[in-house]
Design a protein around this motif. Structure first.
Motif, mmCIF file in Angstrom:
data_model
loop_
_atom_site.group_PDB
_atom_site.id
_atom_site.type_symbol
_atom_site.label_atom_id
_atom_site.label_comp_id
_atom_site.label_asym_id
_atom_site.label_seq_id
_atom_site.Cartn_x
_atom_site.Cartn_y
_atom_site.Cartn_z
ATOM 1 N N GLN A 103 0.822 -1.208 0.000
ATOM 2 C CA GLN A 103 0.000 0.000 0.000
ATOM 3 C C GLN A 103 0.859 1.262 0.000
ATOM 4 O OE1 GLN A 103 -2.535 -0.545 3.400
ATOM 5 N NE2 GLN A 103 -3.761 -2.159 2.428
ATOM 6 N N ALA A 104 2.051 1.156 0.595
ATOM 7 C CA ALA A 104 2.954 2.305 0.633
ATOM 8 C C ALA A 104 3.693 2.486 -0.692
ATOM 9 C CB ALA A 104 3.957 2.140 1.766
ATOM 10 N N GLY A 105 3.511 1.530 -1.596
ATOM 11 C CA GLY A 105 4.132 1.637 -2.903
ATOM 12 C C GLY A 105 5.579 1.199 -2.956
ATOM 13 N N SER A 106 6.000 0.399 -1.983
ATOM 14 C CA SER A 106 7.393 -0.046 -1.960
ATOM 15 C C SER A 106 7.643 -1.080 -3.058
ATOM 16 C CB SER A 106 7.744 -0.661 -0.605
ATOM 17 O OG SER A 106 9.062 -1.175 -0.605
ATOM 18 N N PRO A 107 8.747 -0.973 -3.787
ATOM 19 C CA PRO A 107 9.053 -1.967 -4.818
ATOM 20 C C PRO A 107 9.552 -3.285 -4.233
ATOM 21 C CG PRO A 107 10.812 -0.352 -4.706
ATOM 22 C CD PRO A 107 9.721 0.134 -3.801
ATOM 23 N N LEU A 108 10.083 -3.214 -2.995
ATOM 24 C CA LEU A 108 10.607 -4.414 -2.338
ATOM 25 C C LEU A 108 10.006 -4.566 -0.948
ATOM 26 C CD1 LEU A 108 14.487 -4.438 -2.979
ATOM 27 C CD2 LEU A 108 12.739 -5.805 -4.124
ATOM 28 N N PHE A 109 9.896 -5.814 -0.510
ATOM 29 C CA PHE A 109 9.482 -6.145 0.853
ATOM 30 C C PHE A 109 10.347 -7.304 1.300
ATOM 31 C CE2 PHE A 109 6.633 -8.885 3.518
ATOM 32 C CZ PHE A 109 6.729 -8.132 4.675
ATOM 33 N N VAL A 110 10.943 -7.187 2.486
ATOM 34 C CA VAL A 110 11.907 -8.189 2.954
ATOM 35 C C VAL A 110 11.370 -8.948 4.162
ATOM 36 C CG1 VAL A 110 14.180 -8.512 4.006
ATOM 37 C CG2 VAL A 110 13.917 -6.968 2.062
ATOM 38 N N ILE A 111 11.489 -10.268 4.092
ATOM 39 C CA ILE A 111 11.198 -11.142 5.229
ATOM 40 C C ILE A 111 12.535 -11.668 5.732
ATOM 41 C CG2 ILE A 111 10.019 -13.205 6.046
ATOM 42 C CD1 ILE A 111 8.163 -12.972 3.601
ATOM 43 N N ASP A 112 12.854 -11.377 6.980
ATOM 44 C CA ASP A 112 14.107 -11.812 7.592
ATOM 45 C C ASP A 112 13.779 -12.926 8.585
ATOM 46 O OD1 ASP A 112 16.196 -12.133 9.453
ATOM 47 O OD2 ASP A 112 16.847 -10.074 9.267
ATOM 48 N N GLY A 113 14.440 -14.065 8.448
ATOM 49 C CA GLY A 113 14.168 -15.149 9.384
ATOM 50 C C GLY A 113 15.208 -16.243 9.316
ATOM 51 N N ALA A 114 15.564 -16.780 10.475
ATOM 52 C CA ALA A 114 16.533 -17.876 10.520
ATOM 53 C C ALA A 114 15.908 -19.185 10.053
ATOM 54 C CB ALA A 114 17.089 -18.023 11.937
ATOM 55 N N VAL A 115 14.607 -19.330 10.311
ATOM 56 C CA VAL A 115 13.926 -20.577 9.949
ATOM 57 C C VAL A 115 12.792 -20.246 8.989
ATOM 58 C CG1 VAL A 115 12.773 -22.642 10.788
ATOM 59 C CG2 VAL A 115 14.488 -21.533 12.216
ATOM 60 N N LEU A 116 13.095 -20.224 7.713
ATOM 61 C CA LEU A 116 12.092 -19.955 6.689
ATOM 62 C C LEU A 116 11.884 -21.166 5.788
ATOM 63 C CD1 LEU A 116 13.062 -16.314 5.606
ATOM 64 C CD2 LEU A 116 11.261 -17.022 7.179
ATOM 65 N N VAL A 117 12.972 -21.727 5.297
ATOM 66 C CA VAL A 117 12.882 -22.916 4.443
ATOM 67 C C VAL A 117 12.353 -24.085 5.270
ATOM 68 C CG1 VAL A 117 14.190 -24.579 3.069
ATOM 69 C CG2 VAL A 117 14.743 -22.145 2.938
ATOM 70 N N GLY A 118 11.284 -24.704 4.765
ATOM 71 C CA GLY A 118 10.684 -25.828 5.469
ATOM 72 C C GLY A 118 9.665 -25.435 6.519
ATOM 73 N N SER A 119 9.394 -24.110 6.654
ATOM 74 C CA SER A 119 8.420 -23.640 7.638
ATOM 75 C C SER A 119 7.093 -23.352 6.954
ATOM 76 C CB SER A 119 8.940 -22.364 8.316
ATOM 77 O OG SER A 119 8.823 -21.257 7.432
ATOM 78 N N ALA A 120 6.134 -22.865 7.740
ATOM 79 C CA ALA A 120 4.833 -22.499 7.181
ATOM 80 C C ALA A 120 4.953 -21.338 6.199
ATOM 81 C CB ALA A 120 3.872 -22.123 8.315
ATOM 82 N N LEU A 121 6.068 -20.628 6.248
ATOM 83 C CA LEU A 121 6.285 -19.477 5.350
ATOM 84 C C LEU A 121 6.950 -19.885 4.051
ATOM 85 C CD1 LEU A 121 7.663 -17.064 8.070
ATOM 86 C CD2 LEU A 121 5.488 -16.812 6.879
ATOM 87 N N ASP A 122 7.334 -21.130 3.939
ATOM 88 C CA ASP A 122 8.111 -21.577 2.781
ATOM 89 C C ASP A 122 7.395 -21.231 1.474
ATOM 90 O OD1 ASP A 122 9.756 -22.906 0.941
ATOM 91 O OD2 ASP A 122 10.175 -24.516 2.351
ATOM 92 N N GLY A 123 8.111 -20.518 0.606
ATOM 93 C CA GLY A 123 7.568 -20.153 -0.692
ATOM 94 C C GLY A 123 6.847 -18.825 -0.734
#
Length: 206
Positions: A103-123
């Motif tokens: 909504q703010a019009g940002s071209p990028l959005f970053v998710i920072d996390g040690a456990v991302l691959v294989g988690s509920a956030l995967d993909g």
């Protein structure tokens, strides 16, 4: 908007890379911080955890993390129940941050996390950036950062996803095998590259 996930094993230098995105004004959400926030007093997640693992895991509304861990990790079913309660809240927090960035019009959005691959956030990203460092270098960094013995640092690393698995999933690997300034230079170049791709419409919306 392009969604970029940044991950890596302990002591890899992930925070240094994320700081480069933050310093450029790119909206960033810390999945690890969110996982701690949802366990603070007053969170509706605590009520669900108490229903599943017993009211005594709360002491005056404050979570007894050790007691919860003892019960949740005692069986595979307990771990599954813990994930089923906590993961949706974490995902919702990240999605809300993503909506705000869009909504703010940002071209990028970053998710920072040690456990991302294989988690509920995967993909839930368009680009996966893996920060990688030599094993013993990571051990030394963990020892200095957390004040623990080298054998404990190695045990922590060995309990995490193998670096080879992260590399296999990565769209970009940042090799942190030099100085912090060298890593910052690599990260700044990556920010420029991703911004150019995002502004050029190289990625479809997810």
């Amino acid at each position: 908007m392009m969604t970029v996930a940044i991950t890596g094993r302990s002591g890899c230098g992930k925070s240094t890379v994320t700081e480069c995105f933050v310093s450029r004004g790119i909206p960033t959400v810390d999945a690890d911080q969110l996982s701690r926030q949802i366990l603070q007093p007053g969170s509706p997640v605590l009520e669900k955890l108490a229903e599943r693992f017993g009211p005594d895991i709360l002491e005056d509304g404050v979570l007894n993390r050790r007691l919860l861990a003892d019960r949740a990790f005692a069986t595979p079913e307990g771990k599954q129940a813990l994930d089923a309660i906590t993961h949706p809240a974490i995902v919702e927090g990240i999605q809300a941050a993503g909506r705000a960035a869009r909504q703010a019009g940002s071209p990028l959005f970053v998710i920072d996390g040690a456990v991302l691959v294989g988690s509920a956030l995967d993909g839930a990203w368009d680009r996966l950036v893996v920060v990688a460092a030599p094993y013993e270098t990571s051990v030394q960094r963990i020892v200095l950062r957390d004040g623990i013995r080298p054998e404990m640092a190695r045990r922590r690393l060995d309990a995490q996803l193998p670096e080879a698995r992260l590399r296999a999933r990565a769209d970009v690997v940042l090799e942190n095998d030099g100085t912090r300034d060298q890593l910052r230079q690599k990260a700044e170049a990556l920010v420029d590259q991703l911004l150019a791709q995002a502004k050029g419409g190289a990625v479809e919306r997810i």
